[in-house]
Design a protein around this motif. Structure first.
Motif, PDB file in Angstrom:
ATOM      1  N   PRO A  31       0.791  -1.242   0.000  1.00 51.73           N
ATOM      2  CA  PRO A  31       0.000   0.000   0.000  1.00 51.73           C
ATOM      3  C   PRO A  31       0.818   1.285   0.000  1.00 51.73           C
ATOM      4  CG  PRO A  31      -0.944  -1.601   1.529  1.00 51.73           C
ATOM      5  CD  PRO A  31       0.350  -2.171   1.069  1.00 51.73           C
ATOM      6  N   TRP A  32       1.915   1.332   0.751  1.00 50.24           N
ATOM      7  CA  TRP A  32       2.690   2.568   0.862  1.00 50.24           C
ATOM      8  C   TRP A  32       3.508   2.867  -0.396  1.00 50.24           C
ATOM      9  CZ3 TRP A  32       1.473   6.011   4.271  1.00 50.24           C
ATOM     10  CH2 TRP A  32       0.990   5.643   5.535  1.00 50.24           C
ATOM     11  N   GLN A 125      17.022  -2.639  -1.609  1.00 50.66           N
ATOM     12  CA  GLN A 125      16.768  -1.904  -0.375  1.00 50.66           C
ATOM     13  C   GLN A 125      16.022  -0.594  -0.624  1.00 50.66           C
ATOM     14  OE1 GLN A 125      21.087  -2.409   0.336  1.00 50.66           O
ATOM     15  NE2 GLN A 125      20.517  -2.401   2.496  1.00 50.66           N
ATOM     16  N   ILE A 126      16.182  -0.040  -1.809  1.00 53.21           N
ATOM     17  CA  ILE A 126      15.474   1.193  -2.150  1.00 53.21           C
ATOM     18  C   ILE A 126      14.000   0.898  -2.389  1.00 53.21           C
ATOM     19  CG2 ILE A 126      15.393   3.163  -3.721  1.00 53.21           C
ATOM     20  CD1 ILE A 126      18.365   2.684  -4.280  1.00 53.21           C
ATOM     21  N   TYR A 127      13.728  -0.189  -3.092  1.00 51.19           N
ATOM     22  CA  TYR A 127      12.339  -0.616  -3.262  1.00 51.19           C
ATOM     23  C   TYR A 127      11.712  -0.933  -1.899  1.00 51.19           C
ATOM     24  CZ  TYR A 127      12.541  -0.993  -8.358  1.00 51.19           C
ATOM     25  OH  TYR A 127      12.629  -0.715  -9.701  1.00 51.19           O
ATOM     26  N   GLU A 128      12.491  -1.558  -1.050  1.00 53.79           N
ATOM     27  CA  GLU A 128      12.022  -1.908   0.290  1.00 53.79           C
ATOM     28  C   GLU A 128      11.684  -0.645   1.079  1.00 53.79           C
ATOM     29  OE1 GLU A 128      13.535  -5.504   3.089  1.00 53.79           O
ATOM     30  OE2 GLU A 128      14.968  -3.877   2.795  1.00 53.79           O
ATOM     31  N   LYS A 130      10.843   2.303  -0.124  1.00 50.98           N
ATOM     32  CA  LYS A 130       9.630   2.903  -0.712  1.00 50.98           C
ATOM     33  C   LYS A 130       8.385   2.161  -0.250  1.00 50.98           C
ATOM     34  CE  LYS A 130       8.038   5.678  -4.214  1.00 50.98           C
ATOM     35  NZ  LYS A 130       6.587   5.492  -4.236  1.00 50.98           N
ATOM     36  N   SER A 131       8.499   0.847  -0.098  1.00 47.79           N
ATOM     37  CA  SER A 131       7.339   0.018   0.249  1.00 47.79           C
ATOM     38  C   SER A 131       6.840   0.235   1.675  1.00 47.79           C
ATOM     39  CB  SER A 131       7.655  -1.464   0.040  1.00 47.79           C
ATOM     40  OG  SER A 131       8.478  -1.971   1.079  1.00 47.79           O
TER      41      SER A 131
END
Length: 260
Positions: A31-32, A125-128, A130-131
């Protein structure tokens, strides 16, 4: 092998395991992930705000346990109520006692920009970040070759996030500067020896181009130090241990900002 080398080596294995447990597609469906990040640069430089980036940190390799009782949701909410411009949440578990869910908990109750404070070495880790609702990421020059740091910064910008690059020396600064950065932080603590000196921020201040917001990190325990650093163009000040070592970090933050 110094402590920074040990942290990065452990992080490589940790990230490999996390990739197996949850794919980037799964992270992107959280969702985030679709949330529009808040501009840390704007919040920190706003004349109506303190410039303080208040950090939630349970422990560190140099100090050991700092505060094992504080709750991330309570402390971060109190930091913003006290007048902090942004939040920093440690998500490294092995060396700093943090976890990615700490940032998620802070995000759930705070509208202010949040920095994912970790040793980022991989796009995953960047996708993480953002999530779980992070607005900006930290890239540490001492951990990354210049080309790699630039690649990671570009990926963060592609995902709509801002980037704080951390340096400790003239060489790190000149070698790693690139157009994808938003803020440049000078860590007054040497991550290889953990020695601290505010003179590091003063020495590097003139070398940071005006395009980037200047942030001074670590070793700040006196409001007078912030007044001094502002004379050298610093607009943001990352403070964690000075607040977290008290029984009431939120109140310590409020008392500190009141003296500014």
């Amino acid at each position: 092998m110094n402590i920074l080398d040990k942290i990065v080596a452990h992080k490589e294995g940790e990230v490999a395991l996390r990739k197996v447990k949850r794919s980037i597609d799964e992270l992107s469906s959280r969702p985030w992930f679709d949330r529009e990040p808040v501009s840390a640069k704007s919040w920190i430089t706003s004349p109506n705000r303190s410039g303080i980036i208040a950090e939630f940190k349970r422990q560190s390799p140099s100090k050991g346990l700092i505060n094992g009782e504080a709750k991330v949701s309570d402390v971060t909410e109190e930091y913003i109520a006290a007048g902090a411009s942004a939040l920093s949440v440690l998500t490294d578990e092995q060396f700093f006692g943090g976890k990615i869910d700490d940032l998620l908990a802070a995000r759930a109750i705070n509208a202010a920009p949040i920095l994912r404070k970790d040793f980022i070495i991989d796009e995953y880790q960047i996708y993480e970040a953002k999530s779980v609702g992070a607005d900006l990421i930290l890239l540490i020059a001492a951990c990354l070759p210049p080309a790699r740091l630039k690649q990671l910064a570009a990926k963060a910008k592609e995902l709509g996030m801002q980037v704080l690059m951390e340096v400790h020396s003239e060489e790190e600064l000149t070698d790693h500067l690139n157009e994808h950065l938003d803020l440049v932080g000078v860590n007054n603590r040497n991550l290889k020896t953990f020695e601290v000196s505010i003179e590091t921020s003063i020495r590097l201040s003139e070398l940071i181009p005006r395009d980037f917001v200047k942030i001074s990190e670590s070793g700040i325990s006196d409001p007078a130090t912030i007044k001094q650093l502002k004379q050298y163009g610093y607009e943001g000040f990352l403070i964690g241990e000075n607040f977290m070592k008290t029984t009431d970090p939120g109140a310590a933050c409020k008392a500190f900002i009141a003296q500014l």
